[in-house]
Scaffold this active site. Structure first.
Site, PDB file in Angstrom:
ATOM      1  CG  PHE A 153      29.823  32.202  43.388  1.00 18.86           C
ATOM      2  CD1 PHE A 153      30.337  33.093  44.550  1.00 18.86           C
ATOM      3  CD2 PHE A 153      28.739  31.123  43.360  1.00 18.86           C
ATOM      4  CE1 PHE A 153      31.309  31.885  45.339  1.00 18.86           C
ATOM      5  CE2 PHE A 153      29.750  30.360  44.377  1.00 18.86           C
ATOM      6  CZ  PHE A 153      30.168  30.441  45.738  1.00 18.86           C
ATOM      7  N   GLY A 154      32.408  33.423  39.569  1.00 14.84           N
ATOM      8  CA  GLY A 154      32.795  32.200  39.537  1.00 14.84           C
ATOM      9  C   GLY A 154      34.252  31.614  39.642  1.00 14.84           C
ATOM     10  NE  ARG A 155      37.016  28.408  35.438  1.00 11.19           N
ATOM     11  CZ  ARG A 155      36.427  28.075  34.731  1.00 11.19           C
ATOM     12  NH1 ARG A 155      36.575  26.729  34.761  1.00 11.19           N
ATOM     13  NH2 ARG A 155      36.047  28.584  33.290  1.00 11.19           N
ATOM     14  CB  ILE A 156      38.910  34.513  38.911  1.00  9.19           C
ATOM     15  CG1 ILE A 156      38.887  33.598  38.101  1.00  9.19           C
ATOM     16  CG2 ILE A 156      39.519  35.573  39.833  1.00  9.19           C
ATOM     17  CD1 ILE A 156      39.899  34.750  36.381  1.00  9.19           C
ATOM     18  NE  ARG A 176      23.331  34.875  35.358  1.00 11.42           N
ATOM     19  CZ  ARG A 176      22.596  34.076  34.930  1.00 11.42           C
ATOM     20  NH1 ARG A 176      21.361  34.593  34.392  1.00 11.42           N
ATOM     21  NH2 ARG A 176      22.742  33.132  34.429  1.00 11.42           N
ATOM     22  CB  THR A 241      41.467  41.740  38.700  1.00 13.23           C
ATOM     23  OG1 THR A 241      40.542  40.457  38.854  1.00 13.23           O
ATOM     24  CG2 THR A 241      42.228  41.522  39.525  1.00 13.23           C
ATOM     25  NE  ARG A 243      38.799  40.567  29.219  1.00 16.43           N
ATOM     26  CZ  ARG A 243      39.874  39.648  29.548  1.00 16.43           C
ATOM     27  NH1 ARG A 243      40.830  40.075  30.286  1.00 16.43           N
ATOM     28  NH2 ARG A 243      39.728  38.818  28.288  1.00 16.43           N
ATOM     29  CD  GLU A 272      43.502  45.992  29.213  1.00 14.81           C
ATOM     30  OE1 GLU A 272      43.501  45.394  30.447  1.00 14.81           O
ATOM     31  OE2 GLU A 272      44.800  45.271  29.088  1.00 14.81           O
ATOM     32  CG  HIS A 290      45.395  42.313  31.649  1.00 16.12           C
ATOM     33  ND1 HIS A 290      44.676  42.409  30.198  1.00 16.12           N
ATOM     34  CD2 HIS A 290      45.329  41.475  31.904  1.00 16.12           C
ATOM     35  CE1 HIS A 290      43.296  41.794  30.383  1.00 16.12           C
ATOM     36  NE2 HIS A 290      43.914  40.531  30.905  1.00 16.12           N
ATOM     37  N   GLY A 292      47.813  39.475  35.840  1.00 14.79           N
ATOM     38  CA  GLY A 292      46.580  38.784  36.971  1.00 14.79           C
ATOM     39  C   GLY A 292      47.422  37.191  36.325  1.00 14.79           C
TER      40      GLY A 292
END
Ligand code: DGY
Length: 329
Positions: A153-156, A176, A241, A243, A272, A290, A292
């Protein structure tokens, strides 16, 4: 002697200009391998190194490094042992905020692209197999009314929620995973009454689209493995999107092959740029390299922040964007 900056891979304007205004800049002609980078960092020839996600800055490298700081050209910094850097008195900076919307756009793109089978559709047209409109050609699934589960529940995650609500999705979030933490009304802010907090188990079991927005730390490595995939709905689609190593990619390939889940939209991969064996052949996937944060404006802003961090490190000032410990905030 002025400030000396080592740039492992050229960054866009205005990054290099800001650095060259503040000191001497060395841009490597090609991405360094680990021994080369370790040698350069311990040479005493540089004050600050500007790194990319593929540059591994681990404890042994940091122990020998003669640097004031490491400025990462990314918001994520799982390539850097931040605790070891702190022990060595080496500052670490990142580029938060500026890539939030661009990355959420790509999460939404993957949701829509997997739901509406964009790769298969594009391929059909390009290979001359489109014979005209058909009632049952490439039927996909509706996004509106579907449950989007946000892991994190972060910015992205929030920017993705904003977009998903606009598309009429039902949004759940687990702040989390695999653990939990309370999210109060104040933190919910604009989302109060519009989206709902769930435990990780509920998120896994109820999501039609499960989208990952957690940092890569020990607790989230292989957060999505065979066990989790088997608890998802058979029609569910996994979106990543964040890791690659958050997903056990070999388990994902098996689950997609066996119809355990219906599809996956991935912008990141476990190792990757290599893909797990069999992944590229699966039609029920949308696979991106990758990208984004890959817009002209965002990459310029990232370059600006990365350079400002680096100059502040070299001049012994407080960084605009220091990386604080612990990684979970
Ligand atoms: C980041 O910044 O962490 C992205 O993965 C690349 O922009």
């Amino acid at each position: 002697m002025g400030n000396r900056f080592l740039v492992t891979t050229a960054i866009p304007d205005p990054g290099l200009k800001l650095l060259s205004d503040a000191g001497q800049v060395t841009v490597l002609p090609e991405p360094p391998d680990y021994p080369t980078l370790a040698g350069l960092c311990s040479s005493g020839d540089f004050d600050v190194v500007l790194t990319q996600l593929r540059d591994v800055i681990d404890a042994p490298l940091l122990a020998r490094a003669q640097l004031r700081g490491v400025s990462n050209y990314a918001v994520g910094y799982n390539n850097i042992d931040v605790a070891a850097a702190a022990r060595c008195g080496i500052q670490v900076g990142n580029t938060p905020g500026v890539l939030t919307d661009a990355t959420a756009d790509v999460a939404m793109l993957l949701i829509l692209g997997t739901a509406r089978r964009v790769v298969e559709s594009d391929n059909l047209v390009r290979t001359g197999q489109f014979r005209g409109w058909e009632p049952e050609l490439l039927l996909g699934r509706d996004v509106s009314g579907a449950v989007l589960g946000l892991a994190g529940f972060g910015r992205i995650a929030r920017a993705t929620a904003r977009r998903a609500l606009g598309f009429g999705m039902d949004v759940l979030f687990a702040p989390r995973p695999p653990g939990d933490r309370p999210v109060g009304e104040e933190e919910l802010g604009e989302f109060a009454g519009k989206i709902r907090q769930a435990g990780w188990d509920e998120l896994v079991e109820r999501s039609d689209f499960l989208s990952l927005h957690v940092p890569l730390v020990e607790e989230t490595r292989h957060l999505v493995d065979a066990h989790v995939l088997h608890r998802m709905k058979p029609g569910a689609i996994l979106i990543n999107t964040a890791r690659g190593p958050i997903v056990n990619e070999a388990d994902l390939v098996d689950a997609l092959r066996e119809g355990v889940i219906a599809g996956a939209g991935l912008d990141v991969f476990e190792d990757e740029p290599r893909l797990a064996s069999g992944l590229a052949a699966l039609p029920n996937t949308v696979l991106l390299p990758h990208v984004g944060s890959a817009t002209v404006a965002v990459r310029r802003e990232m370059a600006r922040l990365c350079a400002l961090n680096a100059v502040a490190m070299a001049e012994g000032r407080t960084l605009p964007h220091p990386v604080n410990l612990p990684a979970w905030s």
